[in-house]
Design an enzyme around this catalytic site. Structure first.
Site, PDB file in Angstrom:
ATOM      1  N   ARG A  37       0.854  -1.191   0.000  1.00  0.00           N
ATOM      2  CA  ARG A  37       0.000   0.000   0.000  1.00  0.00           C
ATOM      3  C   ARG A  37       0.885   1.235   0.000  1.00  0.00           C
ATOM      4  NH1 ARG A  37      -5.431   0.572   3.438  1.00  0.00           N
ATOM      5  NH2 ARG A  37      -5.821  -1.126   1.994  1.00  0.00           N
ATOM      6  N   LYS A  78      -7.538 -13.958   6.018  1.00  0.00           N
ATOM      7  CA  LYS A  78      -8.060 -14.105   4.650  1.00  0.00           C
ATOM      8  C   LYS A  78      -7.661 -15.456   4.063  1.00  0.00           C
ATOM      9  CE  LYS A  78      -7.867 -10.388   2.272  1.00  0.00           C
ATOM     10  NZ  LYS A  78      -7.800  -9.262   1.323  1.00  0.00           N
ATOM     11  N   LYS A 110       1.905  -7.729   4.777  1.00  0.00           N
ATOM     12  CA  LYS A 110       1.514  -6.555   3.999  1.00  0.00           C
ATOM     13  C   LYS A 110       2.638  -5.538   4.135  1.00  0.00           C
ATOM     14  CE  LYS A 110      -2.705  -5.327   2.115  1.00  0.00           C
ATOM     15  NZ  LYS A 110      -3.809  -6.157   1.656  1.00  0.00           N
ATOM     16  N   PRO A 168      -0.120  -5.581  -5.880  1.00  0.00           N
ATOM     17  CA  PRO A 168      -0.732  -4.256  -5.789  1.00  0.00           C
ATOM     18  C   PRO A 168      -1.713  -4.147  -4.631  1.00  0.00           C
ATOM     19  CG  PRO A 168      -1.028  -5.238  -7.987  1.00  0.00           C
ATOM     20  CD  PRO A 168      -0.558  -6.317  -7.073  1.00  0.00           C
ATOM     21  N   THR A 222     -11.756  -9.511  -7.417  1.00  0.00           N
ATOM     22  CA  THR A 222     -12.292  -9.187  -6.090  1.00  0.00           C
ATOM     23  C   THR A 222     -13.787  -8.925  -6.204  1.00  0.00           C
ATOM     24  OG1 THR A 222     -10.178  -8.148  -5.568  1.00  0.00           O
ATOM     25  CG2 THR A 222     -12.007  -7.689  -4.073  1.00  0.00           C
ATOM     26  N   VAL A 263     -12.585  -2.147  -7.821  1.00  0.00           N
ATOM     27  CA  VAL A 263     -13.497  -3.187  -7.313  1.00  0.00           C
ATOM     28  C   VAL A 263     -14.955  -2.745  -7.460  1.00  0.00           C
ATOM     29  CG1 VAL A 263     -14.212  -4.532  -5.301  1.00  0.00           C
ATOM     30  CG2 VAL A 263     -11.785  -4.060  -5.691  1.00  0.00           C
TER      31      VAL A 263
HETATM   32  C1  PPY Z   1      -5.338  -8.488  -0.523  1.00  0.00           C
HETATM   33  O1  PPY Z   1      -6.158  -9.343  -0.873  1.00  0.00           O
HETATM   34  O2  PPY Z   1      -5.629  -7.596   0.295  1.00  0.00           O
HETATM   35  C2  PPY Z   1      -3.963  -8.549  -1.056  1.00  0.00           C
HETATM   36  O3  PPY Z   1      -3.098  -7.946  -0.508  1.00  0.00           O
HETATM   37  C3  PPY Z   1      -3.772  -9.367  -2.278  1.00  0.00           C
HETATM   38  C4  PPY Z   1      -2.441  -9.996  -2.458  1.00  0.00           C
HETATM   39  C5  PPY Z   1      -2.301 -11.340  -2.268  1.00  0.00           C
HETATM   40  C6  PPY Z   1      -1.108 -11.963  -2.488  1.00  0.00           C
HETATM   41  C7  PPY Z   1      -0.028 -11.234  -2.891  1.00  0.00           C
HETATM   42  C8  PPY Z   1      -0.163  -9.900  -3.067  1.00  0.00           C
HETATM   43  C9  PPY Z   1      -1.365  -9.273  -2.869  1.00  0.00           C
END
Ligand code: PPY
Length: 362
Positions: free
Chosen positions: A42, A66, A78, A114, A151, A185
């Site tokens: 991000r 997730k 992340k 991304p 998504t 999205v």
């Molecule tokens: C998300 O779903 O929020 C992501 O960050 C997607 C993702 C999943 C795997 C590698 C990079 C991004």
């Protein structure tokens, strides 16, 4: 900041200060219990460096859950690049390349892609030194490209399951669905909903988007200040996180919530607030898994779009049905049910049913 890191339940934080731009980079690895950590990068400016770190921590935990709910063999991570409010555009590519070098140096600790504020073209720059740990490069560079449409497909399926649970009918035809945010999205979701005969309403802060969806496509526009009081069947948050809180939950006039944004609840207590109001909340990290599935399945397994779409629809529907059953039977919130399913998976370890998934295969 010391207290934040000490009290965090994740595994590690990597910190880099980028002198040329004044950006702070945080790579947060929440859990590698189920496999290598994966999660997007991000890029935005924050009110404080501490806010950026908090965001990285929260988002990476979200990735752990997730992946855990559907049993995907990945861990939660992340990265956040906290840029100064006025980052000189000429410095952006250099920043991304230096960040890519860092991703390469930490060799597979975070498999990224991304997220808000970064694009497939950015991933191409990061991948120059960060490959093979960069998903979502442009198709021209061999990547799976944008994940917004995937998504959105998951969100659409979630809305159908919520309708089934609420109204006994899975069809969205004639249902009033209010989509907050018409980016990658939300914009795709509006297309799917319209096609299926839903009565789509939308909200956005961007004038140009409003002109497009209201004036060109003829959709009902709800100004942001009226969003939470607007009467609808399903509210679909597809913009920033933290938007449902103690202040606006009492005012909601919807029956269900299912959207693509990460971290929609301001605090964990908001799940109980929604339950008490009889609003069915489809937990964000279950609903929005389609983006991650698109990136990982296309790039590690080489699956084609049709197969990935089928798997996203099946996964979102199956996991939502499962957690709505748990919530109903146990009298707990849908959020708590999702965490219960995730914790059970984290306790037993990675599933053996997808051994073919491995990052960096192609
Ligand atoms: C998300 O779903 O929020 C992501 O960050 C997607 C993702 C999943 C795997 C590698 C990079 C991004």
């Amino acid at each position: 900041m010391e207290k934040l890191i000490r009290e965090w339940d994740g595994e590690e934080i990597i910190t880099r200060y980028d002198h040329p731009t004044g950006a702070w980079i945080f790579i947060a690895i929440h859990s590698t219990r189920l496999g290598p950590a994966a999660g997007g990068t991000r890029m935005k400016s924050y009110a404080s460096v501490e806010d950026a770190l908090k965001d990285a921590m929260r988002l990476s935990a979200g990735m752990t859950y997730k992946f855990a709910v559907p049993g995907m063999p990945f861990g939660g991570g992340k990265a956040v690049i906290a840029v100064p409010a006025k980052l000189d555009p000429a410095l952006r590519a250099g920043l991304l390349r230096r960040y890519g070098r860092l991703i390469g140096q930490v060799g597979g600790l975070l498999n990224t892609g991304p997220d808000l504020g970064t694009t497939p073209a950015d991933m191409d720059l990061i991948a120059e030194h960060g490959s093979p740990h960069v998903f979502g490069r442009t198709p021209a560079a061999g990547g799976a490209g944008a994940s917004g449409p995937a998504t959105a497909l998951g969100v659409f399926n979630a809305i159908e399951v919520v309708c089934e649970e609420l109204f006994g009918d899975t069809s969205v035809a004639g249902r009033r669905v209010l989509v907050q945010g018409t980016g990658s999205v939300g914009g795709s979701l509006i297309g799917l909903l319209t096609q299926a005969g839903a009565r789509v309403m939308f909200s956005d802060v961007d004038e140009e988007k409003v002109r497009h969806f209201r004036d060109e496509l003829g959709l009902a526009y709800i100004p942001p200040e009226q969003l939470f009081g607007a009467s609808c069947d399903i509210l679909s948050p597809c913009a920033l996180g933290g938007i449902l809180n103690a202040d606006n939950i009492p005012r909601l006039k919807c029956e269900g919530i299912a959207g693509g944004a990460n971290n929609q609840l301001d605090t964990p207590e908001d799940a109980e607030r929604l339950r008490q109001r009889g609003i069915l909340y489809a937990p964000d990290f279950v609903v929005n898994v389609g983006g991650a599935m698109h990136l990982i399945y296309a790039e590690t397994l080489g699956w084609d779009d049709a197969r990935i779409e089928q798997d996203i629809a099946m996964t979102v529907r199956r996991t939502l049905h499962q957690l709505f059953d748990v919530a109903r039977n146990e009298g707990i919130t849908t959020d708590a049910a999702a965490y219960r399913i995730a914790e059970a998976r984290l306790a037993t370890g990675p599933a053996a049913d997808r051994p073919e998934l491995a990052i960096g295969r192609n």
